[in-house]
Design a protein around this motif. Structure first.
Motif, mmCIF file in Angstrom:
data_model
loop_
_atom_site.group_PDB
_atom_site.id
_atom_site.type_symbol
_atom_site.label_atom_id
_atom_site.label_comp_id
_atom_site.label_asym_id
_atom_site.label_seq_id
_atom_site.Cartn_x
_atom_site.Cartn_y
_atom_site.Cartn_z
ATOM 1 N N LEU A 665 -14.095 42.584 53.223
ATOM 2 C CA LEU A 665 -14.668 42.430 51.889
ATOM 3 C C LEU A 665 -14.332 41.079 51.254
ATOM 4 C CD1 LEU A 665 -14.011 46.034 50.522
ATOM 5 C CD2 LEU A 665 -16.188 45.064 51.318
ATOM 6 N N LYS A 666 -13.327 40.402 51.772
ATOM 7 C CA LYS A 666 -12.942 39.093 51.223
ATOM 8 C C LYS A 666 -13.620 37.921 51.950
ATOM 9 C CE LYS A 666 -8.382 40.765 49.790
ATOM 10 N NZ LYS A 666 -6.931 40.611 49.951
ATOM 11 N N ILE A 667 -14.410 38.206 52.993
ATOM 12 C CA ILE A 667 -15.074 37.151 53.768
ATOM 13 C C ILE A 667 -16.345 36.719 53.064
ATOM 14 C CG2 ILE A 667 -16.213 36.637 55.970
ATOM 15 C CD1 ILE A 667 -14.255 38.556 57.298
ATOM 16 N N ASP A 668 -16.622 35.449 53.052
ATOM 17 C CA ASP A 668 -17.840 34.890 52.458
ATOM 18 C C ASP A 668 -19.048 35.480 53.171
ATOM 19 O OD1 ASP A 668 -19.920 33.390 51.483
ATOM 20 O OD2 ASP A 668 -18.913 31.447 51.725
ATOM 21 N N PRO A 669 -19.988 36.136 52.439
ATOM 22 C CA PRO A 669 -21.165 36.759 53.067
ATOM 23 C C PRO A 669 -21.996 35.786 53.901
ATOM 24 C CG PRO A 669 -20.948 37.463 50.789
ATOM 25 C CD PRO A 669 -19.958 36.384 50.980
ATOM 26 N N VAL A 670 -21.929 34.495 53.534
ATOM 27 C CA VAL A 670 -22.723 33.513 54.287
ATOM 28 C C VAL A 670 -22.283 33.491 55.745
ATOM 29 C CG1 VAL A 670 -23.298 31.067 54.481
ATOM 30 C CG2 VAL A 670 -23.110 32.123 52.223
ATOM 31 N N LEU A 671 -20.977 33.684 55.989
ATOM 32 C CA LEU A 671 -20.479 33.662 57.362
ATOM 33 C C LEU A 671 -20.971 34.857 58.171
ATOM 34 C CD1 LEU A 671 -16.749 32.593 56.809
ATOM 35 C CD2 LEU A 671 -18.637 31.166 57.608
ATOM 36 N N LEU A 672 -21.366 35.935 57.457
ATOM 37 C CA LEU A 672 -21.742 37.169 58.145
ATOM 38 C C LEU A 672 -23.229 37.256 58.453
ATOM 39 C CD1 LEU A 672 -19.560 39.568 55.953
ATOM 40 C CD2 LEU A 672 -19.043 38.730 58.252
ATOM 41 N N GLU A 673 -24.008 36.263 57.944
ATOM 42 C CA GLU A 673 -25.449 36.269 58.209
ATOM 43 C C GLU A 673 -25.713 36.142 59.710
ATOM 44 O OE1 GLU A 673 -27.117 33.130 55.942
ATOM 45 O OE2 GLU A 673 -26.776 34.095 54.001
ATOM 46 N N LYS A 674 -26.676 36.879 60.170
ATOM 47 C CA LYS A 674 -27.119 36.876 61.568
ATOM 48 C C LYS A 674 -26.077 37.473 62.532
ATOM 49 C CE LYS A 674 -30.032 32.792 60.953
ATOM 50 N NZ LYS A 674 -30.363 31.440 61.435
ATOM 51 N N LEU A 675 -25.045 38.128 61.985
ATOM 52 C CA LEU A 675 -24.061 38.791 62.831
ATOM 53 C C LEU A 675 -24.315 40.297 62.831
ATOM 54 C CD1 LEU A 675 -20.745 36.984 61.759
ATOM 55 C CD2 LEU A 675 -22.155 36.517 63.774
ATOM 56 N N THR A 676 -24.059 40.910 63.941
ATOM 57 C CA THR A 676 -24.195 42.370 64.033
ATOM 58 C C THR A 676 -22.901 42.985 63.536
ATOM 59 O OG1 THR A 676 -25.671 42.161 65.932
ATOM 60 C CG2 THR A 676 -24.616 44.309 65.587
ATOM 61 N N VAL A 677 -23.015 43.762 62.469
ATOM 62 C CA VAL A 677 -21.839 44.334 61.812
ATOM 63 C C VAL A 677 -21.941 45.860 61.839
ATOM 64 C CG1 VAL A 677 -20.558 44.505 59.661
ATOM 65 C CG2 VAL A 677 -21.597 42.323 60.319
ATOM 66 N N SER A 678 -20.832 46.490 62.212
ATOM 67 C CA SER A 678 -20.823 47.957 62.294
ATOM 68 C C SER A 678 -19.544 48.473 61.653
ATOM 69 C CB SER A 678 -20.894 48.415 63.763
ATOM 70 O OG SER A 678 -20.740 49.813 63.850
ATOM 71 N N GLU A 679 -19.704 49.321 60.599
ATOM 72 C CA GLU A 679 -18.550 49.891 59.922
ATOM 73 C C GLU A 679 -18.207 51.238 60.547
ATOM 74 O OE1 GLU A 679 -18.745 49.976 55.692
ATOM 75 O OE2 GLU A 679 -19.774 48.031 55.540
ATOM 76 N N LYS A 680 -16.882 51.540 60.627
ATOM 77 C CA LYS A 680 -16.441 52.823 61.169
ATOM 78 C C LYS A 680 -14.994 53.059 60.784
ATOM 79 C CE LYS A 680 -15.496 50.677 65.659
ATOM 80 N NZ LYS A 680 -15.775 50.724 67.114
ATOM 81 N N SER A 681 -14.545 54.261 61.080
ATOM 82 C CA SER A 681 -13.156 54.624 60.828
ATOM 83 C C SER A 681 -12.493 54.907 62.166
ATOM 84 C CB SER A 681 -13.061 55.860 59.923
ATOM 85 O OG SER A 681 -13.641 55.595 58.662
#
Length: 699
Positions: A665-681
């Motif tokens: 949540l503290k990472i700049d969203p711009v860095l996450l563009e075009k990345l495959t992101v998957s949330e889980k526990s």
């Protein structure tokens, strides 16, 4: 059998003095092959030759004018000394050629004539006596030309032919003369080659000595024009002299004083040969001209002090060495060439120099020589060494402020032994009869006054030498300490570099700050950091199946680019743990940038390797603290945030990045563009409840 006769005469009539000296020598050797004449430069040289020839007839004559003559009698002024000799095993080849300002060519021409006349070749026992005009101040060129013409080295001993010596704000030398058969020549080079038919029966030995006390450290000539030195160690030569002798140094090293000189060091495989070089002129410029005239560029020189006691000890040392170098042959003739500057220093003790030689060889061996304008001789004493082309310092050199000795030795006994000291003393007493009693008394009073004056002078010099020696020894001690400090500093720098490579950069910087504050340890501290663990999946199996060299090469091939990426991204490698890297960042963005580059680098550059990378990232509160004891300590990261980052790495899917949700949540969203992101526990060791994570797959 070697036959010889030695005659000496003093007087005011040049013709008569030459005649009497020749008559006295001929009475001992009635059938000489060669006559060697040393005549004071105060005589009319043509008249001396005429007087000698009136007695010697067709005997070949070779010789020179001198400052002062040396014999078994000691030193003589205003005298003529004549040596007559011959030998069944000896051949004599005298030559004389004008140098016409080209000393090299003169030496080469004579050498070529000698080779043609004698058929001389390497392996034969040949020595050469040299007398040459010094007007051009390039006596070393005589030797170079001689060597070029012969094509092989031989020992050369002799002198520059001096003329009158007088004071005029320094040392001034009139042109000298050489005797050659029925001529007296100027501007000439004269060489007498002596060849021994059987070296086992007749041969030569040599020695030279330069005695001194060093008073300053060695320096390298860095700016020169042949023998004119402008600078040493990149600084003006005069600055070097002023440092040791004061602002009024000039009168101490030039202007005819010569209490101070310099020494150079020539090295061969067996050690060093020390050669004195004399400062002969200070033209008011930034440098000084030296004698002999050799190329000084890159030469090591050292300021020295000259004194009488050391000179005389050196004379005896040289005589003993020459005797030993005969290798068992019986000495028959001793030739001595001592620098005219030594005479100026020895003064009333000058006769002791000849006494030292006579003491070693005895009164039954004729001694003949002179004080020179630049003496010549070889650096080695054994004939075999002088002519050995494999020796670095073969052949001969021109010296300054030195004494050189040549001894002719024979296995076959020569003419019956004569007490030459007694004989020449009788000649001398006879010559004194021409002087009035008042003249003799006056000269004796002058001598006594000179001795009193010298006693005061040299007592002052003795004290000065002691001060100089103490100063020099202190300088050497400081130099040794500085060298030790330099070595220690170099060692510390190397040690510091090794420690830097094996220590986290932040810890290394903290250690420097602690040292600056006078602390012996790095203070503990609490901080917020982003922590990243990466692991090479498949490397354990690889390590088990390969040699240790292959394992280290493989791991370094992967870790080298990864480490570079971490540092370029602003991180710091805290530890290498087997096939795992633990690194620390100041921000979440920097950690993710590094992780993405590492995964991309792995996929592009290691496609054929059986490895994949797992990366776990977490941020939070950590303690940077010291663990261990006084013998072994480690400044390490401790805290739950560190443990969780390690757990995330072990739970990560190979080829991906697993980030805790709070870090994500503290990472700049711009860095996450075009990345495959998957949330889980996921469940991790040490946590009761599942934690929320985000798995990132680089494109």
């Amino acid at each position: 059998m070697i036959k010889k006769g030695l005659g000496i005469a003093s007087g005011y009539n040049s013709f008569k003095t030459g005649e009497i000296a020749a008559k006295r020598a001929l009475s001992q050797c009635p059938d000489p092959e060669i006559a060697l004449i040393f005549a004071s430069s105060f005589f009319e040289q043509e008249q001396v030759l005429s007087g000698a020839k009136s007695i010697l007839g067709e005997t070949r004559i070779f010789g020179t004018s001198t400052f002062y003559e040396i014999s078994n009698l000691g030193l003589k002024e205003s005298s003529v000394t004549i040596l007559l000799f011959s030998g069944d095993e000896l051949e004599f080849y005298p030559y004389s050629e004008p140098h016409c300002g080209a000393p090299f060519e003169a030496g080469k021409k004579i050498a070529e004539m000698f080779r043609s006349d004698s058929g001389a070749k390497p392996g034969q026992t040949i020595a050469c006596i040299l007398f040459g005009d010094q007007k051009h101040n390039l006596g070393t060129d005589y030797l170079d030309g001689l060597s070029a013409g012969l094509g092989f080295p031989i020992p050369v001993i002799g002198s520059g032919s001096p003329g009158k010596l007088f004071e005029n704000n320094g040392l001034d030398v009139a042109l000298g003369h050489q005797y050659f058969n029925d001529r007296v020549t100027e501007d000439n080079l004269s060489l007498l080659f002596i060849r021994a038919a059987d070296s086992s029966k007749t041969s030569f030995s040599f020695s030279f000595e330069s005695s001194f006390t060093p008073v300053a450290h060695s320096v390298i000539c860095t700016d020169t024009e042949r023998n004119y030195v402008h600078a040493v160690d990149g600084k003006p030569l005069k600055e070097y002299l002023q440092n040791y002798l004061g602002l009024e140094y000039k009168g101490l090293v030039t202007e005819g004083n010569f209490r101070y000189a310099f020494v150079t060091n020539l090295k061969d495989r067996e050690g060093e040969k020390n050669l004195v070089i004399s400062p002969i002129s200070d033209d008011g410029g930034d440098g000084i001209r030296f004698f002999p005239a050799v190329d000084m560029q890159g030469v090591s020189i050292q300021l020295i002090h000259l004194n009488r006691d050391e000179m005389l000890q050196g004379t005896k040392k040289a005589a003993l060495a020459a005797l030993e170098n005969l290798n068992g042959l019986r000495p028959e003739l001793v030739f001595v060439f001592s620098c005219g500057l030594r005479y100026r220093l020895l003064l009333s003790r000058v006769n002791e120099e000849a006494d030292m030689v006579r003491e070693v060889f005895g009164d039954g061996i004729p001694v003949i020589g002179m004080y020179c304008a630049g003496e010549y001789g070889p650096l080695y004493g054994q004939y075999s060494e002088i002519v050995d082309t494999g020796k670095l310092l073969n052949g001969s050199r021109q010296f300054s402020t030195s004494i050189t000795i040549m001894v002719l030795g024979s296995k076959t006994p020569g003419t019956p032994r004569i007490d030459y000291h007694k004989l020449l003393t009788q000649f001398n007493e006879y010559d004194k009869m021409g002087k009035s009693e008042s003249e003799r008394d006056y000269m004796e009073k002058l001598r006594q006054r000179m001795e009193l004056s010298e006693t005061a002078l040299f007592e002052t010099e003795r004290i000065l030498k002691k001060i100089n020696q103490s100063h020099y020894e202190l300088g050497l001690e400081l130099q040794r300490k500085n060298q030790a400090l330099t070595i220690a500093n170099d060692k510390n720098e190397k040690l510091k570099e090794i420690i830097r490579r094996y220590t986290p950069h932040k810890v290394f910087r903290k250690a420097h700050l602690s040292v600056d504050k006078g602390l012996y340890e790095i203070p503990d501290e609490e901080q917020q950091s982003t922590l990243m663990f990466l692991d090479i999946k498949g490397f354990t199996n690889f390590a088990e199946a390969h040699s240790s060299e292959e394992v280290i090469e493989a791991i370094n091939g992967i870790f080298a680019p990864f480490t570079r990426i971490i540092y370029e991204s602003g991180g710091d490698v805290d530890k290498f743990i087997g096939d795992c890297i633990f690194s620390v960042f100041d921000s979440e963005n920097a950690a993710l940038k590094a992780a993405l580059q590492i995964q991309i680098k792995m996929k592009r550059n290691f496609t054929s390797a059986p490895f994949q990378v797992r990366i776990g990232i977490n941020s939070g509160r950590v303690v940077s603290g010291n663990v261990g004891n006084e013998e072994r300590r480690d400044n390490t990261m401790i805290g739950d945030a560190v443990n969780l980052a390690a757990r995330l790495e072990s739970s990560c899917t190979p080829g991906k990045i697993l980030v805790s949700k709070k870090t994500y949540l503290k990472i700049d969203p711009v860095l996450l563009e075009k990345l495959t992101v998957s949330e889980k526990s996921i469940s991790v060791k040490g946590k009761k409840n599942e934690i929320e994570v985000v798995e990132i797959t680089p494109d």
